[in-house]
Scaffold this motif. Structure first.
Motif, mmCIF file in Angstrom:
data_model
loop_
_atom_site.group_PDB
_atom_site.id
_atom_site.type_symbol
_atom_site.label_atom_id
_atom_site.label_comp_id
_atom_site.label_asym_id
_atom_site.label_seq_id
_atom_site.Cartn_x
_atom_site.Cartn_y
_atom_site.Cartn_z
ATOM 1 N N THR A 60 5.753 5.842 -20.321
ATOM 2 C CA THR A 60 4.476 5.326 -20.784
ATOM 3 C C THR A 60 3.982 4.306 -19.770
ATOM 4 O O THR A 60 4.724 3.867 -18.889
ATOM 5 N N SER A 61 2.720 3.894 -19.904
ATOM 6 C CA SER A 61 2.190 2.906 -18.963
ATOM 7 C C SER A 61 3.004 1.613 -19.014
ATOM 8 O O SER A 61 3.280 1.004 -17.972
ATOM 9 N N GLU A 62 3.406 1.200 -20.217
ATOM 10 C CA GLU A 62 4.218 -0.015 -20.317
ATOM 11 C C GLU A 62 5.565 0.167 -19.634
ATOM 12 O O GLU A 62 6.041 -0.731 -18.917
ATOM 13 N N GLY A 63 6.194 1.327 -19.840
ATOM 14 C CA GLY A 63 7.481 1.586 -19.214
ATOM 15 C C GLY A 63 7.388 1.574 -17.695
ATOM 16 O O GLY A 63 8.260 1.018 -17.007
ATOM 17 N N ILE A 64 6.345 2.192 -17.157
ATOM 18 C CA ILE A 64 6.150 2.204 -15.704
ATOM 19 C C ILE A 64 5.935 0.789 -15.192
ATOM 20 O O ILE A 64 6.531 0.372 -14.189
ATOM 21 N N ASP B 6 9.143 -1.285 -15.141
ATOM 22 C CA ASP B 6 10.036 -0.908 -14.041
ATOM 23 C C ASP B 6 9.515 -1.435 -12.702
ATOM 24 O O ASP B 6 10.300 -1.864 -11.851
ATOM 25 N N ILE B 7 8.210 -1.396 -12.503
ATOM 26 C CA ILE B 7 7.637 -1.925 -11.267
ATOM 27 C C ILE B 7 7.862 -3.432 -11.174
ATOM 28 O O ILE B 7 8.245 -3.961 -10.121
ATOM 29 N N LEU B 8 7.633 -4.145 -12.271
ATOM 30 C CA LEU B 8 7.849 -5.590 -12.283
ATOM 31 C C LEU B 8 9.301 -5.934 -11.936
ATOM 32 O O LEU B 8 9.569 -6.856 -11.151
ATOM 33 N N ALA B 9 10.239 -5.170 -12.522
ATOM 34 C CA ALA B 9 11.651 -5.410 -12.229
ATOM 35 C C ALA B 9 11.952 -5.089 -10.762
ATOM 36 O O ALA B 9 12.696 -5.824 -10.090
ATOM 37 N N ASP B 10 11.368 -4.006 -10.260
ATOM 38 C CA ASP B 10 11.587 -3.598 -8.876
ATOM 39 C C ASP B 10 11.074 -4.652 -7.894
ATOM 40 O O ASP B 10 11.701 -4.930 -6.863
ATOM 41 N N MET B 11 9.922 -5.245 -8.219
ATOM 42 C CA MET B 11 9.310 -6.244 -7.337
ATOM 43 C C MET B 11 9.850 -7.650 -7.576
ATOM 44 O O MET B 11 9.560 -8.571 -6.804
ATOM 45 N N GLY B 12 10.636 -7.829 -8.631
ATOM 46 C CA GLY B 12 11.169 -9.153 -8.931
ATOM 47 C C GLY B 12 10.144 -10.091 -9.528
ATOM 48 O O GLY B 12 10.276 -11.318 -9.422
ATOM 49 N N ASP C 204 4.182 -10.788 -23.935
ATOM 50 C CA ASP C 204 3.334 -9.845 -24.667
ATOM 51 C C ASP C 204 2.693 -8.896 -23.664
ATOM 52 O O ASP C 204 1.888 -9.312 -22.825
ATOM 53 N N PHE C 205 3.043 -7.620 -23.756
ATOM 54 C CA PHE C 205 2.541 -6.634 -22.810
ATOM 55 C C PHE C 205 1.180 -6.070 -23.208
ATOM 56 O O PHE C 205 0.552 -5.363 -22.414
ATOM 57 N N SER C 206 0.728 -6.355 -24.413
ATOM 58 C CA SER C 206 -0.497 -5.727 -24.903
ATOM 59 C C SER C 206 -1.710 -5.965 -24.004
ATOM 60 O O SER C 206 -2.429 -5.005 -23.662
ATOM 61 N N PRO C 207 -1.980 -7.217 -23.562
ATOM 62 C CA PRO C 207 -3.133 -7.416 -22.676
ATOM 63 C C PRO C 207 -3.003 -6.672 -21.359
ATOM 64 O O PRO C 207 -3.992 -6.133 -20.841
ATOM 65 N N LEU C 208 -1.785 -6.633 -20.809
ATOM 66 C CA LEU C 208 -1.570 -5.953 -19.536
ATOM 67 C C LEU C 208 -1.801 -4.451 -19.685
ATOM 68 O O LEU C 208 -2.436 -3.819 -18.825
ATOM 69 N N LYS C 209 -1.310 -3.872 -20.785
ATOM 70 C CA LYS C 209 -1.519 -2.444 -21.031
ATOM 71 C C LYS C 209 -2.995 -2.130 -21.199
ATOM 72 O O LYS C 209 -3.503 -1.145 -20.641
ATOM 73 N N ALA C 210 -3.686 -2.961 -21.956
ATOM 74 C CA ALA C 210 -5.114 -2.726 -22.182
ATOM 75 C C ALA C 210 -5.897 -2.825 -20.877
ATOM 76 O O ALA C 210 -6.820 -2.027 -20.635
ATOM 77 N N GLN C 211 -5.530 -3.781 -20.027
ATOM 78 C CA GLN C 211 -6.216 -3.937 -18.748
ATOM 79 C C GLN C 211 -5.960 -2.738 -17.845
ATOM 80 O O GLN C 211 -6.866 -2.261 -17.146
ATOM 81 N N GLN D 235 0.810 -1.212 0.000
ATOM 82 C CA GLN D 235 0.000 0.000 0.000
ATOM 83 C C GLN D 235 0.846 1.266 0.000
ATOM 84 O O GLN D 235 0.416 2.309 -0.481
ATOM 85 N N ASP D 236 2.057 1.201 0.558
ATOM 86 C CA ASP D 236 2.912 2.392 0.612
ATOM 87 C C ASP D 236 3.927 2.428 -0.531
ATOM 88 O O ASP D 236 4.861 3.237 -0.518
ATOM 89 N N TYR D 237 3.745 1.581 -1.533
ATOM 90 C CA TYR D 237 4.707 1.519 -2.631
ATOM 91 C C TYR D 237 4.613 2.763 -3.507
ATOM 92 O O TYR D 237 3.522 3.221 -3.859
ATOM 93 N N PHE D 238 5.781 3.304 -3.870
ATOM 94 C CA PHE D 238 5.840 4.441 -4.792
ATOM 95 C C PHE D 238 6.991 4.186 -5.757
ATOM 96 O O PHE D 238 8.143 4.092 -5.343
ATOM 97 N N PRO D 239 6.709 4.060 -7.043
ATOM 98 C CA PRO D 239 7.753 3.713 -8.011
ATOM 99 C C PRO D 239 8.688 4.886 -8.312
ATOM 100 O O PRO D 239 8.313 6.048 -8.172
ATOM 101 N N ASP D 240 9.895 4.536 -8.747
ATOM 102 C CA ASP D 240 10.839 5.576 -9.169
ATOM 103 C C ASP D 240 10.409 6.191 -10.494
ATOM 104 O O ASP D 240 10.729 7.338 -10.790
ATOM 105 N N ASN D 241 9.701 5.415 -11.314
ATOM 106 C CA ASN D 241 9.304 5.868 -12.643
ATOM 107 C C ASN D 241 7.808 6.152 -12.674
ATOM 108 O O ASN D 241 6.990 5.233 -12.658
ATOM 109 N N LEU D 242 7.450 7.431 -12.733
ATOM 110 C CA LEU D 242 6.079 7.825 -13.016
ATOM 111 C C LEU D 242 6.056 8.779 -14.208
ATOM 112 O O LEU D 242 5.113 9.541 -14.376
ATOM 113 N N HIS D 243 7.107 8.715 -15.012
ATOM 114 C CA HIS D 243 7.238 9.664 -16.114
ATOM 115 C C HIS D 243 7.208 8.988 -17.479
ATOM 116 O O HIS D 243 7.201 9.664 -18.495
#
Length: 243
Positions: free
Chosen positions: A66-70, A73-79, A85-92, A56-64
């Motif tokens: 595109t949605s895919e880029g953010i 980075d979050i996925l990499a940060d969380m491991g 294929d990122f298309s379904p995730l972006k659409a969701q 709940q207190d998570y704040f990413p380094d990247n909020l600047h």
């Protein structure tokens, strides 16, 4: 051109320069604070995809980016494992973010007064954001500033998103102006790089989301509070700096 809202406010001398005829703004972290809605949309998307739950207190380094880029980075940060294929995730995410209705997104204090005064001064005004266009339109409607802008550009409006200069140059073209006639307001190194690549003077909102690379990025002017853009400049933070 959108109708103006008459004010008795005086713009900072930066915005009264003879060589400034147009202003282009980033949106998130510059005009509006939308971090909570963006992160909540990401959190819901990751949960639905079975990837994990953001604290709940998570704040990413990247909020600047595109949605895919953010999301990457979050996925990499969380491991967490990134999908092939990122298309379904972006659409969701776009759907979830829209469903949230920009419920916690709000203008930065003083931004409304400055934008109104800029419109009253007959400055051309545009938005160039890495939000998708539909989300940018919805957000500006939500906070009541949509009618102040002559043109709004999203990350999916052009072939490439920022930091490519294409979105900014095309937005300026749609305003009927040249790069040297405009200022670009942003809060991150992506915005600064985009402005530099486009040959546009960069104005930094120093209280936005920022990022480590921003520290060495050139800027023409910097401000921390929107109220600093009204009246005469005082203090070193308002000093105009050569790029």
């Amino acid at each position: 051109m959108p109708e103006s809202t008459t004010t008795d406010l005086t713009l900072h001398s930066l915005l009264q320069r003879d060589d400034v005829r147009g202003l282009v703004f980033d949106l998130d972290g510059t005009i509006v604070d939308s971090a909570a809605d963006i992160i909540n949309g990401m959190r819901l998307t990751f949960q639905q995809a079975g990837l994990g739950t953001l604290p709940q207190d998570y704040f990413p380094d990247n909020l600047h980016g595109t949605s895919e880029g953010i999301m990457r980075d979050i996925l990499a940060d969380m491991g967490w494992q990134a999908p092939t294929d990122f298309s379904p995730l972006k659409a969701q995410y776009v759907q979830n973010y829209s469903t949230l209705g920009h419920g916690t997104t709000q203008l930065y204090a003083g931004a409304q007064d400055v934008l109104n005064a800029c419109r009253d001064a007959s400055l051309a005004m545009g938005i160039c954001t890495n939000k998708v266009h539909a989300s940018a339109l919805a957000a500006t409607h939500k906070v009541g500033i949509h009618g102040l802008f002559d043109f709004i550009s999203g990350s999916d409006s052009w072939a490439q998103p920022k930091p490519s200069p294409i979105p900014l140059l095309e937005t300026i073209r749609m305003l009927g102006l040249e790069p040297e006639q405009c200022l670009y307001f942003g809060d991150t190194s992506i915005d600064a790089e985009c402005a530099r690549n486009a040959g546009v003077r960069f104005v930094l909102h120093a209280s936005g989301y920022g990022d480590p690379a921003l520290e060495d990025a050139p800027r023409y002017f910097a401000f921390s509070q929107w109220s600093e853009l009204l009246g005469a400049s005082t203090g070193s933070v308002n000093d105009i700096q050569a790029q």
